[in-house]
Design a protein around this motif. Structure first.
Motif, short mmCIF file in Angstrom:
data_model
loop_
_atom_site.label_atom_id
_atom_site.label_comp_id
_atom_site.label_asym_id
_atom_site.label_seq_id
_atom_site.Cartn_x
_atom_site.Cartn_y
_atom_site.Cartn_z
N GLU A 78 48.15 44.59 32.52
CA GLU A 78 46.82 44.79 33.08
C GLU A 78 45.77 44.01 32.28
O GLU A 78 44.87 43.39 32.84
CB GLU A 78 46.49 46.28 33.08
N ALA A 79 45.90 44.06 30.95
CA ALA A 79 44.96 43.32 30.11
C ALA A 79 45.11 41.81 30.34
O ALA A 79 44.11 41.07 30.40
CB ALA A 79 45.21 43.66 28.64
N MET A 80 46.34 41.36 30.51
CA MET A 80 46.59 39.95 30.76
C MET A 80 45.98 39.54 32.10
O MET A 80 45.34 38.48 32.21
CB MET A 80 48.09 39.68 30.78
N ALA B 206 56.14 47.50 36.46
CA ALA B 206 56.16 48.47 35.37
C ALA B 206 55.71 49.84 35.86
O ALA B 206 56.30 50.87 35.50
CB ALA B 206 55.26 48.00 34.22
N GLU B 207 54.70 49.89 36.70
CA GLU B 207 54.22 51.15 37.23
C GLU B 207 55.25 51.79 38.16
O GLU B 207 55.45 53.02 38.14
CB GLU B 207 52.89 50.95 37.96
N ALA B 208 55.93 50.97 38.96
CA ALA B 208 56.97 51.49 39.85
C ALA B 208 58.14 52.04 39.04
O ALA B 208 58.70 53.09 39.36
CB ALA B 208 57.43 50.40 40.81
N ALA B 209 58.52 51.32 37.99
CA ALA B 209 59.62 51.77 37.14
C ALA B 209 59.25 53.07 36.42
O ALA B 209 60.10 53.96 36.26
CB ALA B 209 59.98 50.69 36.13
N ARG B 210 57.99 53.19 36.01
CA ARG B 210 57.54 54.41 35.36
C ARG B 210 57.66 55.60 36.30
O ARG B 210 58.12 56.68 35.91
CB ARG B 210 56.09 54.26 34.91
N ILE C 150 64.13 59.58 27.99
CA ILE C 150 63.44 59.11 29.20
C ILE C 150 61.95 58.94 28.94
O ILE C 150 61.34 57.96 29.37
CB ILE C 150 63.68 60.09 30.37
N GLU C 151 61.36 59.89 28.21
CA GLU C 151 59.93 59.80 27.90
C GLU C 151 59.63 58.60 27.00
O GLU C 151 58.57 57.97 27.12
CB GLU C 151 59.44 61.10 27.28
N ALA C 152 60.56 58.28 26.10
CA ALA C 152 60.37 57.08 25.27
C ALA C 152 60.38 55.83 26.16
O ALA C 152 59.58 54.90 25.95
CB ALA C 152 61.48 56.99 24.22
N LEU C 153 61.27 55.81 27.14
CA LEU C 153 61.29 54.69 28.10
C LEU C 153 59.97 54.61 28.86
O LEU C 153 59.42 53.52 29.05
CB LEU C 153 62.46 54.87 29.07
N ILE C 154 59.46 55.77 29.28
CA ILE C 154 58.20 55.80 30.02
C ILE C 154 57.06 55.28 29.16
O ILE C 154 56.20 54.53 29.63
CB ILE C 154 57.91 57.23 30.52
N ASP D 235 54.69 52.24 30.02
CA ASP D 235 53.23 52.36 30.00
C ASP D 235 52.61 51.22 29.19
O ASP D 235 51.61 50.61 29.59
CB ASP D 235 52.80 53.69 29.40
N ALA D 236 53.21 50.95 28.04
CA ALA D 236 52.70 49.88 27.17
C ALA D 236 52.80 48.53 27.88
O ALA D 236 51.88 47.70 27.81
CB ALA D 236 53.47 49.85 25.86
N ALA D 237 53.91 48.31 28.59
CA ALA D 237 54.08 47.05 29.32
C ALA D 237 53.06 46.93 30.44
O ALA D 237 52.48 45.85 30.67
CB ALA D 237 55.50 46.97 29.88
#
Length: 236
Positions: free
Chosen positions: A224-226, A14-18, A209-213, A217-219
């Motif tokens: 991270e919480a998991m 997710a971080e790489a995709a962001r 694009i920002e909505a995708l980001i 971020d949420a993912a």
């Protein structure tokens, strides 16, 4: 253990995709409008000052003793790459209502770092929708764009480009461990002024694009919480 590795991998992806999604935005600007330094598409050009409706305005200074509660304040460590990292992490400052009114940020304001170490000088952010009132500190300046000339999101991306950032800091004053630019340095840079319809179409693409980001971020935060919960269960 396998679930922990899986959660960590989800976060990494997710971080790489962001990061890849964020890199698309300046590339899209260059493809649509060209580099402002060379203006290969021959758009009208003006100074940044000519495209503003308000400002520049420097932020407010308060001593460390005034921090702790009150209104949130945007500081130089609160943003990078044109985005505010985490609104809920902004520090709080005790100020009166008149000060909030004078220094409160609004959506689509542009904030430019005017005093910092040389690598950070001239970095900027376009203000997103804010969850509550936010003011800004003294080592940055606020610009408010005339939206009949420039679409704020288009200018926000333009200011992230290497060539424009270099123009912002070209006349910087340097001292030990600190450099600065003034309002004239900022308002005097040359910016592109393409047709508003084209700027608007670009802004819509940026918003997508920002909505995708934001989703990425949420993912990443969920993964991270998991991972933290699984780690506590496995090693706690």
């Amino acid at each position: 253990m396998a679930l922990l590795h899986r959660a960590t991998e989800i976060r990494r992806r997710a971080e790489a995709a962001r990061a890849k999604a964020r890199a698309i935005i300046p590339a899209l600007f260059l493809d649509t409008f060209g580099d402002p330094a060379t203006n290969p598409k021959g758009w009208p050009v003006m100074t940044l000052g000519e495209a503003l409706s308000v400002g520049p305005q420097n932020g407010l200074y308060k001593p460390a003793t005034d921090y702790g509660d009150g209104v949130r304040i945007l500081r130089i460590d609160s943003f990078d790459d044109g985005t505010i990292d985490n609104q809920s992490a902004l520090r709080r400052l005790r100020v009166d209502d008149a000060t909030v009114e004078k220094f409160q940020l609004k959506k689509d304001d542009i904030v430019v770092n005017r005093v910092n170490s040389p690598p950070q000088l001239g970095k900027s952010v376009r203000i997103p929708t804010l969850n509550e009132p936010v003011v800004f500190e003294s080592n940055m300046m606020r610009l408010r764009v005339n939206s009949e000339i420039l679409v704020p999101s288009a200018l926000g991306v333009m200011l992230q480009l290497d060539s424009v950032r270099q123009a912002l800091v070209k006349n910087a004053k340097h001292a030990i461990n600190q450099s600065s630019i003034n309002q004239s340095d900022v308002t005097g840079i040359r910016v592109l002024a393409p047709p508003l319809t084209l700027q608007g179409a670009f802004a819509e693409q940026v918003e997508s694009i920002e909505a995708l980001i934001r989703n990425l971020d949420a993912a990443a935060k969920k993964a991270e919480a998991m991972a933290a919960a699984l780690s506590a269960k496995v090693f706690g």
